[in-house]
Design a protein around this motif. Structure first.
Motif, PDB file in Angstrom:
ATOM      1  N   HIS A 287      -7.208  10.158   2.906  1.00 56.81           N
ATOM      2  CA  HIS A 287      -6.798   8.866   3.462  1.00 56.81           C
ATOM      3  C   HIS A 287      -5.777   9.036   4.579  1.00 56.81           C
ATOM      4  O   HIS A 287      -5.134  10.082   4.713  1.00 56.81           O
ATOM      5  CB  HIS A 287      -6.151   7.997   2.381  1.00 56.81           C
ATOM      6  CG  HIS A 287      -7.054   7.633   1.262  1.00 56.81           C
ATOM      7  ND1 HIS A 287      -8.076   6.731   1.392  1.00 56.81           N
ATOM      8  CD2 HIS A 287      -7.092   8.059  -0.024  1.00 56.81           C
ATOM      9  CE1 HIS A 287      -8.700   6.604   0.229  1.00 56.81           C
ATOM     10  NE2 HIS A 287      -8.129   7.407  -0.634  1.00 56.81           N
TER      11      HIS A 287
ATOM     12  N   PHE B 179      -2.160   8.018   5.436  1.00 53.45           N
ATOM     13  CA  PHE B 179      -0.928   7.532   4.827  1.00 53.45           C
ATOM     14  C   PHE B 179       0.095   7.298   5.943  1.00 53.45           C
ATOM     15  O   PHE B 179      -0.232   7.409   7.127  1.00 53.45           O
ATOM     16  CB  PHE B 179      -0.392   8.551   3.820  1.00 53.45           C
ATOM     17  CG  PHE B 179      -1.250   8.701   2.589  1.00 53.45           C
ATOM     18  CD1 PHE B 179      -1.045   7.888   1.491  1.00 53.45           C
ATOM     19  CD2 PHE B 179      -2.260   9.654   2.535  1.00 53.45           C
ATOM     20  CE1 PHE B 179      -1.829   8.012   0.350  1.00 53.45           C
ATOM     21  CE2 PHE B 179      -3.052   9.793   1.401  1.00 53.45           C
ATOM     22  CZ  PHE B 179      -2.846   8.971   0.311  1.00 53.45           C
TER      23      PHE B 179
ATOM     24  N   TYR C 109       1.681   7.328  11.264  1.00 57.30           N
ATOM     25  CA  TYR C 109       0.576   7.517  10.328  1.00 57.30           C
ATOM     26  C   TYR C 109       0.227   8.991  10.254  1.00 57.30           C
ATOM     27  O   TYR C 109       0.340   9.727  11.252  1.00 57.30           O
ATOM     28  CB  TYR C 109      -0.626   6.679  10.756  1.00 57.30           C
ATOM     29  CG  TYR C 109      -0.402   5.192  10.524  1.00 57.30           C
ATOM     30  CD1 TYR C 109      -0.405   4.671   9.236  1.00 57.30           C
ATOM     31  CD2 TYR C 109      -0.157   4.334  11.598  1.00 57.30           C
ATOM     32  CE1 TYR C 109      -0.175   3.313   9.020  1.00 57.30           C
ATOM     33  CE2 TYR C 109       0.075   2.981  11.382  1.00 57.30           C
ATOM     34  CZ  TYR C 109       0.057   2.474  10.084  1.00 57.30           C
ATOM     35  OH  TYR C 109       0.293   1.147   9.864  1.00 57.30           O
TER      36      TYR C 109
ATOM     37  N   PRO D 285      -2.414   7.596  -6.341  1.00 57.55           N
ATOM     38  CA  PRO D 285      -1.980   7.561  -4.938  1.00 57.55           C
ATOM     39  C   PRO D 285      -0.939   6.493  -4.661  1.00 57.55           C
ATOM     40  O   PRO D 285      -0.319   6.510  -3.590  1.00 57.55           O
ATOM     41  CB  PRO D 285      -3.284   7.295  -4.170  1.00 57.55           C
ATOM     42  CG  PRO D 285      -4.193   6.650  -5.163  1.00 57.55           C
ATOM     43  CD  PRO D 285      -3.840   7.252  -6.493  1.00 57.55           C
ATOM     44  N   ALA D 286      -0.731   5.581  -5.606  1.00 60.40           N
ATOM     45  CA  ALA D 286       0.312   4.572  -5.424  1.00 60.40           C
ATOM     46  C   ALA D 286       1.708   5.175  -5.534  1.00 60.40           C
ATOM     47  O   ALA D 286       2.686   4.560  -5.107  1.00 60.40           O
ATOM     48  CB  ALA D 286       0.151   3.451  -6.456  1.00 60.40           C
TER      49      ALA D 286
ATOM     50  N   TYR E 216       1.792   3.632   2.822  1.00 58.69           N
ATOM     51  CA  TYR E 216       0.337   3.559   2.791  1.00 58.69           C
ATOM     52  C   TYR E 216      -0.209   3.263   4.192  1.00 58.69           C
ATOM     53  O   TYR E 216       0.445   3.479   5.198  1.00 58.69           O
ATOM     54  CB  TYR E 216      -0.103   2.489   1.792  1.00 58.69           C
ATOM     55  CG  TYR E 216       0.612   2.552   0.457  1.00 58.69           C
ATOM     56  CD1 TYR E 216       0.603   3.723  -0.297  1.00 58.69           C
ATOM     57  CD2 TYR E 216       1.305   1.448  -0.063  1.00 58.69           C
ATOM     58  CE1 TYR E 216       1.243   3.794  -1.525  1.00 58.69           C
ATOM     59  CE2 TYR E 216       1.949   1.514  -1.291  1.00 58.69           C
ATOM     60  CZ  TYR E 216       1.925   2.678  -2.018  1.00 58.69           C
ATOM     61  OH  TYR E 216       2.563   2.743  -3.227  1.00 58.69           O
ATOM     62  N   SER E 217      -1.425   2.760   4.227  1.00 60.90           N
ATOM     63  CA  SER E 217      -2.056   2.356   5.487  1.00 60.90           C
ATOM     64  C   SER E 217      -3.075   1.271   5.164  1.00 60.90           C
ATOM     65  O   SER E 217      -3.361   0.994   3.985  1.00 60.90           O
ATOM     66  CB  SER E 217      -2.747   3.553   6.156  1.00 60.90           C
ATOM     67  OG  SER E 217      -4.032   3.777   5.587  1.00 60.90           O
TER      68      SER E 217
ATOM     69  N   LEU F  89      -8.162   3.313   0.247  1.00 62.44           N
ATOM     70  CA  LEU F  89      -6.842   3.584  -0.306  1.00 62.44           C
ATOM     71  C   LEU F  89      -6.285   2.356  -0.993  1.00 62.44           C
ATOM     72  O   LEU F  89      -5.740   2.441  -2.105  1.00 62.44           O
ATOM     73  CB  LEU F  89      -5.897   4.058   0.800  1.00 62.44           C
ATOM     74  CG  LEU F  89      -4.426   4.220   0.409  1.00 62.44           C
ATOM     75  CD1 LEU F  89      -4.271   5.260  -0.690  1.00 62.44           C
ATOM     76  CD2 LEU F  89      -3.575   4.587   1.623  1.00 62.44           C
ATOM     77  N   GLN F  90      -6.416   1.208  -0.356  1.00 63.39           N
ATOM     78  CA  GLN F  90      -5.893  -0.020  -0.940  1.00 63.39           C
ATOM     79  C   GLN F  90      -6.496  -0.284  -2.315  1.00 63.39           C
ATOM     80  O   GLN F  90      -5.803  -0.704  -3.246  1.00 63.39           O
ATOM     81  CB  GLN F  90      -6.168  -1.200  -0.001  1.00 63.39           C
ATOM     82  CG  GLN F  90      -5.441  -1.144   1.325  1.00 63.39           C
ATOM     83  CD  GLN F  90      -3.976  -1.512   1.201  1.00 63.39           C
ATOM     84  OE1 GLN F  90      -3.644  -2.465   0.503  1.00 63.39           O
ATOM     85  NE2 GLN F  90      -3.108  -0.777   1.867  1.00 63.39           N
TER      86      GLN F  90
ATOM     87  N   LEU G  29      -5.003   2.181  -4.938  1.00 69.07           N
ATOM     88  CA  LEU G  29      -3.636   1.893  -5.343  1.00 69.07           C
ATOM     89  C   LEU G  29      -3.611   1.085  -6.631  1.00 69.07           C
ATOM     90  O   LEU G  29      -2.702   1.234  -7.456  1.00 69.07           O
ATOM     91  CB  LEU G  29      -2.895   1.134  -4.239  1.00 69.07           C
ATOM     92  CG  LEU G  29      -2.740   1.847  -2.898  1.00 69.07           C
ATOM     93  CD1 LEU G  29      -2.001   0.960  -1.903  1.00 69.07           C
ATOM     94  CD2 LEU G  29      -2.059   3.183  -3.051  1.00 69.07           C
TER      95      LEU G  29
END
Length: 486
Positions: A196, A198, A209, A318-319, A327-328, A333-334, A337
């Protein structure tokens, strides 16, 4: 001399060989609590296995900072060159069950935990820099295709290629999966990636980023397809045996930890030039555009003493990022989390962070209380936090991140028809040496020879768009297997 047997409550057991019975021949007595406890615990020894990444290996180690990146992040972990922190890493296969073979053609999980003075940082990645899909709403659908057919209970090439052939966004990862890197030679000889996008935040509140890379110092080494199949039968725990044995012998594996870094403005310029969304997990950032920056070295030097307690119950997410990290807008990824912590709540329990492998090495305090396995439960400390009626003095949003500007109305957006899913897959194909291209064709032809002409033709159309030689090579390999596709 062996230690005396006790119950889980520490009560000595008088006889661990014979059940209490009514007479020599029975029946048994319900009052034999040792028998009851022993059978009850045995019945519950298996916690639910992970839905994905079920088969895994783990080890502890040390992360050492070798280069100064404090201009990018205020995280105390990176405050000085030479600084060290304890780590835990779990490697895994993705699609197979807990008893599956280590050498199956599959991505490999590469999940790193760093126990920092500001809490646990978890980089939960893979051995590939990209993934099959770009939106987490499709993750359950994709994983179902990698599992077993609900009627036959068999793995199904039809399910896999039906999904992939209708999702050209998967082509980049499919190309990597069916290349030689789809069967790495154990866990020591593969790279790791955060995959991802980040972010890092410095002391001035400026965000960049980043993409994380872990480059093996042992060198990339892969198994030939035939050897991977052979080892699946001869030694299905091949990667576990290799990792544990190497550490036991003092041959500590190491990885160079590196970063790609870009400002928001640089990513906007790159997207305008290439047409690629920098937060799309099916894409990579080319090194010529965003060179690798050295950060540190990861070394694994200690095997767990108890696999179940320290590897099977390891719960990474990953959270878990520390101040100075963030994050991004990456949609995959969202989704992760939320999904990872939720999975641990189901699989391990509400207080899984209290287990030693999951507990931070720094002091922690919150108002969470009670529930199963509440080991560190706060004692007599206040179990609530009051409202600051006069107004609070926050130290910034979240971990001190600058506000992230949002654009557009809330809704469901599908840009797939306008996105380029072929160039990067073609670039990867063209990078392969000639023999590895031939291996790729053969590896794809194996499962594709088992599926319908309709699905084959749909998938071949994607190969053709990535590179005509890609499609032609797979056609030739299919023909050699008796499938003459136009």
């Amino acid at each position: 001399m062996s230690k005396p047997i006790t119950t889980a409550s520490g009560i000595p057991v008088a006889d661990n060989q014979n059940s209490a019975s009514a007479g020599v021949r029975g029946p048994l007595l319900l009052q034999d609590f040792h028998l009851i406890e022993k059978l009850q615990h045995f019945n519950r020894e298996r916690i639910p296995e992970r839905v994905v990444h079920a088969k895994g290996s783990g080890a502890y180690g040390i992360f050492t900072v070798t280069h100064d990146i404090s201009r990018y992040t205020k995280a105390k972990l990176f405050a000085a060159v030479g600084k060290q922190a304890e780590t835990f890493v779990r490697f895994s296969t993705v699609g197979g069950e807990k008893g599956s073979a280590d050498t199956e053609r599959d991505p490999r999980g590469f999940a790193l935990r760093v126990y920092t003075e500001e809490g646990n940082w978890d980089l939960v990645g893979n051995n590939t820099p990209m993934f099959f899909i770009k939106d987490g709403i499709k993750f359950p659908d994709f994983i179902h295709t990698q599992k077993r057919d609900p009627q036959t209970n068999l793995k199904s090439a039809t399910m896999m290629f039906d999904f992939w052939s209708k999702a050209p966004e998967s082509l980049h990862q499919v190309t990597m999966l069916f290349s030689d890197r789809g069967t790495p030679d154990g866990y020591r000889h593969m790279d790791g990636f955060g995959s991802h996008t980040f972010s890092l935040i410095n002391a001035a509140g400026e965000r960049v980023y980043v993409k994380w890379h872990l480059k093996t110092q042992q060198g990339i080494r892969n198994l030939a397809a035939a050897d991977a199949v052979r080892l699946a039968g001869e030694d299905p725990d091949y990667a576990q045996r290799d990792l544990f044995g190497a550490i036991e012998r003092g041959e500590f594996p190491r990885w160079d930890v590196k970063l790609q870094v870009a400002t928001e403005e640089q990513l906007a310029e790159w997207e305008a030039r290439t047409g690629w969304n920098p937060f799309d997990l099916t894409k990579v950032w080319p090194h010529k555009d965003f060179p690798l920056i050295p950060v540190g070295v990861l070394e694994l030097n200690r095997n767990p003493l108890n696999y179940h307690a320290e590897v099977e119950q390891a719960a990474l997410s990953p959270a878990n990022v520390v101040p100075g990290m963030g994050y991004s807008p990456d949609k995959m990824l969202q989704a992760r989390l939320f999904a990872y912590h939720d999975a641990q709540l189901y699989r391990l329990g509400t207080n899984h962070q209290h287990l030693p492998v999951n507990a931070p090495r720094c002091p922690f305090h919150n108002q969470q209380r009670d529930g199963a396995m509440a080991i560190a439960n706060g004692g007599a400390e206040q179990n609530y936090h009051t409202v600051e009626a006069g107004g609070s003095q926050p130290q910034g949003l979240g971990h001190g991140e600058p506000a992230l500007a949002l654009h557009g109305g809330a809704g469901r957006y599908d840009g797939r028809g306008q996105e380029d899913d072929y160039t990067q897959a073609g670039n990867l194909f063209r990078l392969l040496p000639e023999q590895e291209k031939q291996n790729l064709f053969a590896n794809l032809a194996g499962p594709m020879s088992q599926i319908s002409d309709e699905i084959i033709n749909r998938q071949l159309g994607h190969f053709d768009k990535a590179d005509p030689a890609y499609g032609a090579g797979v056609r030739a390999a299919l023909k050699a297997r008796g499938r003459n596709i136009g």
